[in-house]
Design an enzyme around this catalytic site. Sequence first.
Site, PDB file in Angstrom:
ATOM      1  N   ARG A 143      20.985 -67.019  -2.499  1.00 40.56           N
ATOM      2  CA  ARG A 143      21.982 -67.157  -3.336  1.00 40.56           C
ATOM      3  C   ARG A 143      22.006 -68.859  -3.231  1.00 40.56           C
ATOM      4  O   ARG A 143      22.027 -69.497  -2.191  1.00 40.56           O
ATOM      5  CB  ARG A 143      23.447 -67.117  -2.763  1.00 40.56           C
ATOM      6  CG  ARG A 143      23.507 -65.722  -2.563  1.00 40.56           C
ATOM      7  CD  ARG A 143      23.771 -64.152  -3.679  1.00 40.56           C
ATOM      8  NE  ARG A 143      23.885 -63.350  -4.262  1.00 40.56           N
ATOM      9  CZ  ARG A 143      23.994 -61.630  -2.941  1.00 40.56           C
ATOM     10  NH1 ARG A 143      25.561 -62.487  -2.696  1.00 40.56           N
ATOM     11  NH2 ARG A 143      23.946 -60.760  -3.241  1.00 40.56           N
ATOM     12  N   LYS A 175      17.895 -56.399   5.993  1.00 41.41           N
ATOM     13  CA  LYS A 175      18.598 -55.831   4.651  1.00 41.41           C
ATOM     14  C   LYS A 175      18.067 -56.859   3.605  1.00 41.41           C
ATOM     15  O   LYS A 175      18.920 -58.082   3.593  1.00 41.41           O
ATOM     16  CB  LYS A 175      20.278 -55.654   4.793  1.00 41.41           C
ATOM     17  CG  LYS A 175      20.546 -54.096   3.607  1.00 41.41           C
ATOM     18  CD  LYS A 175      21.749 -53.962   4.231  1.00 41.41           C
ATOM     19  CE  LYS A 175      22.445 -53.914   2.558  1.00 41.41           C
ATOM     20  NZ  LYS A 175      23.943 -53.764   2.387  1.00 41.41           N
ATOM     21  N   TRP A 192      21.090 -59.159   6.673  1.00 42.53           N
ATOM     22  CA  TRP A 192      20.892 -59.164   5.656  1.00 42.53           C
ATOM     23  C   TRP A 192      20.925 -61.151   5.171  1.00 42.53           C
ATOM     24  O   TRP A 192      21.443 -61.276   5.488  1.00 42.53           O
ATOM     25  CB  TRP A 192      23.230 -59.157   4.641  1.00 42.53           C
ATOM     26  CG  TRP A 192      23.300 -58.261   5.501  1.00 42.53           C
ATOM     27  CD1 TRP A 192      24.018 -57.595   3.787  1.00 42.53           C
ATOM     28  CD2 TRP A 192      23.723 -56.800   5.997  1.00 42.53           C
ATOM     29  NE1 TRP A 192      25.210 -56.179   4.100  1.00 42.53           N
ATOM     30  CE2 TRP A 192      24.935 -55.969   5.435  1.00 42.53           C
ATOM     31  CE3 TRP A 192      23.137 -56.689   7.539  1.00 42.53           C
ATOM     32  CZ2 TRP A 192      25.351 -55.293   6.530  1.00 42.53           C
ATOM     33  CZ3 TRP A 192      23.547 -55.648   7.900  1.00 42.53           C
ATOM     34  CH2 TRP A 192      23.943 -54.821   7.865  1.00 42.53           C
ATOM     35  N   ARG A 229      27.754 -48.529  -2.870  1.00 46.19           N
ATOM     36  CA  ARG A 229      28.447 -47.717  -4.131  1.00 46.19           C
ATOM     37  C   ARG A 229      27.750 -47.074  -4.801  1.00 46.19           C
ATOM     38  O   ARG A 229      28.320 -45.530  -4.672  1.00 46.19           O
ATOM     39  CB  ARG A 229      28.474 -49.507  -4.832  1.00 46.19           C
ATOM     40  CG  ARG A 229      29.095 -49.840  -4.630  1.00 46.19           C
ATOM     41  CD  ARG A 229      29.417 -51.840  -5.552  1.00 46.19           C
ATOM     42  NE  ARG A 229      28.120 -51.938  -4.951  1.00 46.19           N
ATOM     43  CZ  ARG A 229      27.679 -53.108  -5.100  1.00 46.19           C
ATOM     44  NH1 ARG A 229      28.111 -53.844  -6.232  1.00 46.19           N
ATOM     45  NH2 ARG A 229      26.829 -53.518  -4.692  1.00 46.19           N
ATOM     46  N   ASP A 236      36.546 -52.455  -6.212  1.00 47.68           N
ATOM     47  CA  ASP A 236      35.038 -51.219  -5.893  1.00 47.68           C
ATOM     48  C   ASP A 236      35.372 -50.176  -6.006  1.00 47.68           C
ATOM     49  O   ASP A 236      34.421 -48.523  -5.678  1.00 47.68           O
ATOM     50  CB  ASP A 236      34.389 -51.416  -4.870  1.00 47.68           C
ATOM     51  CG  ASP A 236      33.168 -52.721  -4.745  1.00 47.68           C
ATOM     52  OD1 ASP A 236      33.130 -53.481  -6.428  1.00 47.68           O
ATOM     53  OD2 ASP A 236      32.438 -53.147  -4.507  1.00 47.68           O
ATOM     54  N   TYR A 239      20.347 -62.631   1.723  1.00 48.38           N
ATOM     55  CA  TYR A 239      20.244 -62.744  -0.225  1.00 48.38           C
ATOM     56  C   TYR A 239      20.065 -64.106  -0.097  1.00 48.38           C
ATOM     57  O   TYR A 239      20.745 -64.868   0.421  1.00 48.38           O
ATOM     58  CB  TYR A 239      21.258 -62.360   0.221  1.00 48.38           C
ATOM     59  CG  TYR A 239      21.609 -60.391   0.672  1.00 48.38           C
ATOM     60  CD1 TYR A 239      20.505 -60.031   0.321  1.00 48.38           C
ATOM     61  CD2 TYR A 239      23.516 -60.248   0.114  1.00 48.38           C
ATOM     62  CE1 TYR A 239      20.398 -58.339   0.417  1.00 48.38           C
ATOM     63  CE2 TYR A 239      23.757 -58.898   0.586  1.00 48.38           C
ATOM     64  CZ  TYR A 239      22.576 -57.968   0.942  1.00 48.38           C
ATOM     65  OH  TYR A 239      22.891 -56.653   0.786  1.00 48.38           O
ATOM     66  N   HIS A 297      32.345 -53.388   1.805  1.00 49.07           N
ATOM     67  CA  HIS A 297      32.809 -53.811   0.033  1.00 49.07           C
ATOM     68  C   HIS A 297      34.352 -54.496  -0.181  1.00 49.07           C
ATOM     69  O   HIS A 297      34.536 -55.536  -0.816  1.00 49.07           O
ATOM     70  CB  HIS A 297      32.241 -53.050  -1.339  1.00 49.07           C
ATOM     71  CG  HIS A 297      30.966 -52.215  -0.675  1.00 49.07           C
ATOM     72  ND1 HIS A 297      30.416 -51.897   0.764  1.00 49.07           N
ATOM     73  CD2 HIS A 297      29.402 -52.034  -1.187  1.00 49.07           C
ATOM     74  CE1 HIS A 297      29.264 -51.860  -0.008  1.00 49.07           C
ATOM     75  NE2 HIS A 297      29.334 -52.004  -0.723  1.00 49.07           N
TER      76      HIS A 297
HETATM   77  P1  FBP Z   1      26.024 -51.623  -1.803  1.00 50.61           P
HETATM   78  O1  FBP Z   1      24.190 -51.020  -1.549  1.00 50.61           O
HETATM   79  O2  FBP Z   1      26.759 -51.052  -2.243  1.00 50.61           O
HETATM   80  O3  FBP Z   1      24.935 -52.374  -2.634  1.00 50.61           O
HETATM   81  O4  FBP Z   1      25.719 -52.417  -0.681  1.00 50.61           O
HETATM   82  C1  FBP Z   1      25.027 -53.481   0.302  1.00 50.61           C
HETATM   83  C2  FBP Z   1      25.403 -54.348   0.827  1.00 50.61           C
HETATM   84  O5  FBP Z   1      24.718 -55.214   0.912  1.00 50.61           O
HETATM   85  C3  FBP Z   1      26.674 -54.751   1.314  1.00 50.61           C
HETATM   86  O6  FBP Z   1      26.872 -54.525   2.706  1.00 50.61           O
HETATM   87  C4  FBP Z   1      27.717 -55.828   0.415  1.00 50.61           C
HETATM   88  O7  FBP Z   1      29.432 -55.829   1.009  1.00 50.61           O
HETATM   89  C5  FBP Z   1      27.640 -55.342  -0.848  1.00 50.61           C
HETATM   90  O8  FBP Z   1      25.844 -55.098  -0.583  1.00 50.61           O
HETATM   91  C6  FBP Z   1      27.246 -56.939  -0.902  1.00 50.61           C
HETATM   92  O9  FBP Z   1      27.140 -57.069  -2.464  1.00 50.61           O
HETATM   93  P2  FBP Z   1      26.830 -58.478  -3.607  1.00 50.61           P
HETATM   94  O10 FBP Z   1      24.789 -58.170  -3.880  1.00 50.61           O
HETATM   95  O11 FBP Z   1      27.679 -58.632  -4.485  1.00 50.61           O
HETATM   96  O12 FBP Z   1      27.117 -59.505  -2.374  1.00 50.61           O
END
Ligand code: FBP
Length: 241
Positions: free
Chosen positions: A137, A166, A133, A220, A20, A135, A12
């Site tokens: 976006r 993830k 990961w 977190r 954070d 995500y 983070h």
């Molecule tokens: P958390 O459990 O704190 O959400 O961490 C998971 C994570 O994928 C971290 O590996 C990464 O730094 C962060 O969330 C990315 O968060 P964001 O959603 O803000 O990009």
Amino acid sequence: MIERMIFLAYDHGLEHGPDDFNEINCDPAYIIEIAKKGKFDGVILQKGIAFKYYKELKKARIPLILKLNGKTNLYKGEPISRRICSVEEALKLNASYIGYTIYIGSRYESVMMKEFSEIEKEARENNLKVIAWIYPRGKSVENIDEDKLMIYSARVGMELNADMIKIRYSGSKEALKRAVKIAGRTRILLAGGMKRDEKQFLNQIAEIKDVDFNGLAVGRNVWQSKEPLKLARRLREILAD
Ligand code: FBP
């Protein structure tokens, strides 16, 4: 019975910046202690901490998941996260897994997918496992249903040959079941998200514990807790139940 893992995420400092952290959890040595005492299955780091705290990591004998790409949150354009570390460095650090984030739906998803596929190939040649990961976006995904995006993320990770994916839990147990199914032989890890009330966080995990996901990669919610080891123990109990 499904094998479940809990990884402690601590990348983070790059992704979110120092906001954070408090005076205690800004210290990587503190996090490595939590990972060790909390019996985590691995700790997720960027290379700076992994190199600078190599001795502590080695002593603690915690598997390392080394992130190979990253970005700060200062940049506000269409999301892109590029490679900032190599497979060679991961090998030097004795990493057990490498991690790479792909922002699907971003204008730059093809750049990240290409980079991921090169890294994934190199990692396999060196017997390293790969966690993606995934995500969603960027502008293109703004109005798409969260459940649909979570399920799509799971499939993308599988299609890209990740060992584990993830994803962020959308909040729908039914959608999570579908995501696990759609990921086939690729394992699903759930991110923790922003720090929440601990009871609420644990209840959410308890509600989905009978879905066949493979664990958590949580940051977190653990290291921002006043009692991270207690929380880690409860998480393990819930997942093992
Ligand atoms: P958390 O459990 O704190 O959400 O961490 C998971 C994570 O994928 C971290 O590996 C990464 O730094 C962060 O969330 C990315 O968060 P964001 O959603 O803000 O990009």
